[in-house]
Design a protein around this motif. Structure first.
Motif, mmCIF file in Angstrom:
data_model
loop_
_atom_site.group_PDB
_atom_site.id
_atom_site.type_symbol
_atom_site.label_atom_id
_atom_site.label_comp_id
_atom_site.label_asym_id
_atom_site.label_seq_id
_atom_site.Cartn_x
_atom_site.Cartn_y
_atom_site.Cartn_z
ATOM 1 N N TRP A 1 39.665 -13.914 -15.583
ATOM 2 C CA TRP A 1 40.504 -15.217 -15.085
ATOM 3 C C TRP A 1 39.567 -16.582 -15.472
ATOM 4 O O TRP A 1 40.309 -17.594 -15.059
ATOM 5 C CB TRP A 1 40.627 -15.023 -13.680
ATOM 6 C CG TRP A 1 41.502 -13.816 -13.319
ATOM 7 C CD1 TRP A 1 41.053 -12.473 -12.783
ATOM 8 C CD2 TRP A 1 42.945 -13.689 -13.670
ATOM 9 N NE1 TRP A 1 42.086 -11.708 -12.664
ATOM 10 C CE2 TRP A 1 43.495 -12.352 -13.204
ATOM 11 C CE3 TRP A 1 43.935 -14.348 -14.099
ATOM 12 C CZ2 TRP A 1 44.558 -11.745 -13.147
ATOM 13 C CZ3 TRP A 1 45.102 -13.774 -14.351
ATOM 14 C CH2 TRP A 1 45.491 -12.644 -13.815
ATOM 15 N N ALA A 2 38.600 -16.303 -16.105
ATOM 16 C CA ALA A 2 37.682 -17.548 -16.390
ATOM 17 C C ALA A 2 38.557 -18.378 -17.334
ATOM 18 O O ALA A 2 39.153 -17.979 -18.295
ATOM 19 C CB ALA A 2 36.563 -17.260 -17.117
ATOM 20 N N GLY A 3 38.835 -19.634 -16.716
ATOM 21 C CA GLY A 3 39.659 -20.503 -17.495
ATOM 22 C C GLY A 3 40.972 -20.779 -17.342
ATOM 23 O O GLY A 3 41.789 -21.670 -17.667
ATOM 24 N N ARG A 4 41.566 -19.778 -16.393
ATOM 25 C CA ARG A 4 42.913 -19.633 -16.189
ATOM 26 C C ARG A 4 43.332 -20.146 -14.806
ATOM 27 O O ARG A 4 42.527 -20.202 -13.729
ATOM 28 C CB ARG A 4 43.391 -18.220 -16.338
ATOM 29 C CG ARG A 4 43.195 -17.649 -17.621
ATOM 30 C CD ARG A 4 43.868 -16.361 -17.656
ATOM 31 N NE ARG A 4 45.299 -16.287 -17.791
ATOM 32 C CZ ARG A 4 46.073 -15.529 -17.986
ATOM 33 N NH1 ARG A 4 45.667 -14.270 -18.411
ATOM 34 N NH2 ARG A 4 47.376 -15.351 -17.859
ATOM 35 N N PRO A 5 44.492 -20.890 -14.715
ATOM 36 C CA PRO A 5 44.737 -21.634 -13.275
ATOM 37 C C PRO A 5 45.066 -20.411 -12.275
ATOM 38 O O PRO A 5 45.478 -19.239 -12.300
ATOM 39 C CB PRO A 5 45.902 -22.372 -13.573
ATOM 40 C CG PRO A 5 46.686 -21.729 -14.547
ATOM 41 C CD PRO A 5 45.405 -21.111 -15.756
ATOM 42 N N LEU A 6 44.667 -20.901 -10.979
ATOM 43 C CA LEU A 6 44.766 -20.008 -9.738
ATOM 44 C C LEU A 6 46.277 -19.394 -9.678
ATOM 45 O O LEU A 6 46.542 -18.413 -9.302
ATOM 46 C CB LEU A 6 44.508 -20.735 -8.572
ATOM 47 C CG LEU A 6 43.129 -20.967 -8.283
ATOM 48 C CD1 LEU A 6 43.080 -21.812 -6.899
ATOM 49 C CD2 LEU A 6 42.648 -19.535 -7.950
ATOM 50 N N ARG A 7 47.443 -20.248 -10.116
ATOM 51 C CA ARG A 7 48.992 -20.009 -10.037
ATOM 52 C C ARG A 7 48.883 -18.666 -11.033
ATOM 53 O O ARG A 7 50.044 -17.720 -10.591
ATOM 54 C CB ARG A 7 49.611 -21.019 -10.584
ATOM 55 C CG ARG A 7 49.566 -21.395 -12.030
ATOM 56 C CD ARG A 7 50.334 -22.755 -11.975
ATOM 57 N NE ARG A 7 50.000 -23.605 -13.105
ATOM 58 C CZ ARG A 7 50.073 -23.318 -14.303
ATOM 59 N NH1 ARG A 7 50.510 -21.973 -14.843
ATOM 60 N NH2 ARG A 7 49.485 -24.137 -15.265
ATOM 61 N N GLU A 8 48.106 -18.409 -11.881
ATOM 62 C CA GLU A 8 48.577 -17.049 -12.736
ATOM 63 C C GLU A 8 47.876 -15.837 -12.191
ATOM 64 O O GLU A 8 48.262 -14.826 -12.662
ATOM 65 C CB GLU A 8 47.917 -17.299 -14.090
ATOM 66 C CG GLU A 8 48.712 -18.435 -14.710
ATOM 67 C CD GLU A 8 48.080 -18.696 -16.037
ATOM 68 O OE1 GLU A 8 47.318 -17.737 -16.478
ATOM 69 O OE2 GLU A 8 48.360 -19.660 -16.923
ATOM 70 N N VAL A 9 47.099 -16.057 -10.891
ATOM 71 C CA VAL A 9 46.388 -14.738 -10.404
ATOM 72 C C VAL A 9 47.447 -14.142 -9.516
ATOM 73 O O VAL A 9 47.948 -14.658 -8.575
ATOM 74 C CB VAL A 9 45.178 -15.087 -9.884
ATOM 75 C CG1 VAL A 9 44.512 -13.799 -9.063
ATOM 76 C CG2 VAL A 9 44.207 -15.925 -10.513
ATOM 77 N N PRO A 10 47.739 -12.685 -9.802
ATOM 78 C CA PRO A 10 48.979 -12.161 -8.757
ATOM 79 C C PRO A 10 48.317 -11.542 -7.596
ATOM 80 O O PRO A 10 47.886 -10.416 -7.514
ATOM 81 C CB PRO A 10 49.288 -11.025 -9.838
ATOM 82 C CG PRO A 10 48.204 -10.620 -10.784
ATOM 83 C CD PRO A 10 47.582 -12.300 -10.936
ATOM 84 N N LEU A 11 47.998 -12.576 -6.651
ATOM 85 C CA LEU A 11 47.295 -11.793 -5.492
ATOM 86 C C LEU A 11 48.188 -11.024 -4.713
ATOM 87 O O LEU A 11 49.275 -11.095 -4.568
ATOM 88 C CB LEU A 11 46.821 -13.103 -4.461
ATOM 89 C CG LEU A 11 45.896 -14.375 -5.099
ATOM 90 C CD1 LEU A 11 45.991 -15.490 -4.198
ATOM 91 C CD2 LEU A 11 44.493 -13.402 -5.371
#
Length: 222
Positions: A160-170
């Motif tokens: 996830w380095a360099g990717r925005p939080l909104r892309e992380v499927p929590l």
């Protein structure tokens, strides 16, 4: 906020001092008259009484307190105080000190405990948090164990380095509350990019901690 602290030993007095400095009203309840030293905690209300007796707690008007902290050095006393505070006086929040880690399993909702604090467990969690990278570390439990505060430090191989939080499927009911980056404390926003070494603090459920670990692992990128 009005807080009752049962046990005026070193732990109880320290808690009282911190709460008073933060503007709260504090009542210290201590059975041993030798420990009742009003000058040691200026500004606190002192009550010499046995907090394991309902009549003593009634006289202390425990029902007027928002929080009760059972901070004696006796697990049996802390459990009795917690149970009485919750069942007899309907105190909203009960925090109890665990003296002997072997007794921690008793500190549950059944005994009126909302939050149990075990010094060995807290210290172990802080050690893990300081040296562990890439694994979820549980720091504390809340709401009778229904929620947990966990930390994970992003490893060099994080996807996830360099990717925005909104892309992380929590996972469900998981909230990122803060990001620690170097000496900075960052309030998470959907567009905030993640970086290797970020320490992420989540409020989540124990049953999805493993899922959170998998999402943030190298295999978690979808």
């Amino acid at each position: 906020m009005r807080v009752a602290i049962v046990g005026a030993g070193a732990v109880g007095r320290s808690i009282a001092g911190e709460l008073l400095s933060n503007g709260h009203t504090v009542m210290l309840i201590e059975k041993d008259g030798r420990k009742v030293r009003a000058r040691s905690v200026p500004g606190a209300e002192w009550v010499q009484a046995d907090a394991c007796e309902v009549s003593s707690l009634e006289e202390a008007q425990l029902a007027t307190c928002d929080v009760v902290v059972a901070a004696t050095g006796d697990d049996k006393a802390n459990l009795v105080v917690s149970l009485l505070a919750k069942t007899e006086f309907a105190v909203n929040r009960v925090v109890a000190r665990v003296k002997d880690p072997r007794n921690e399993w008793l500190y549950t909702e059944a005994w009126g405990v909302d939050v149990a604090v075990s010094t060995p467990r807290v210290l172990a969690a802080l050690v893990e948090e300081a040296v562990t990278v890439g694994d979820v570390v549980r720091l504390m439990s809340f709401r009778k164990g229904a929620a947990t505060l966990v930390e994970i430090t992003l490893a060099e191989d994080t996807p996830w380095a360099g990717r925005p939080l909104r892309e992380v499927p929590l996972p469900r009911e998981t909230v990122l509350t803060a990001m620690l980056r170097g000496e900075r404390v960052i309030t998470p926003t959907p567009d905030e990019p993640l970086e290797v070494g970020d320490e992420l603090l989540f409020i989540t459920h124990a049953d999805v901690e493993e899922q959170l670990q998998q999402v943030l692992s190298p295999a978690g990128l979808v």
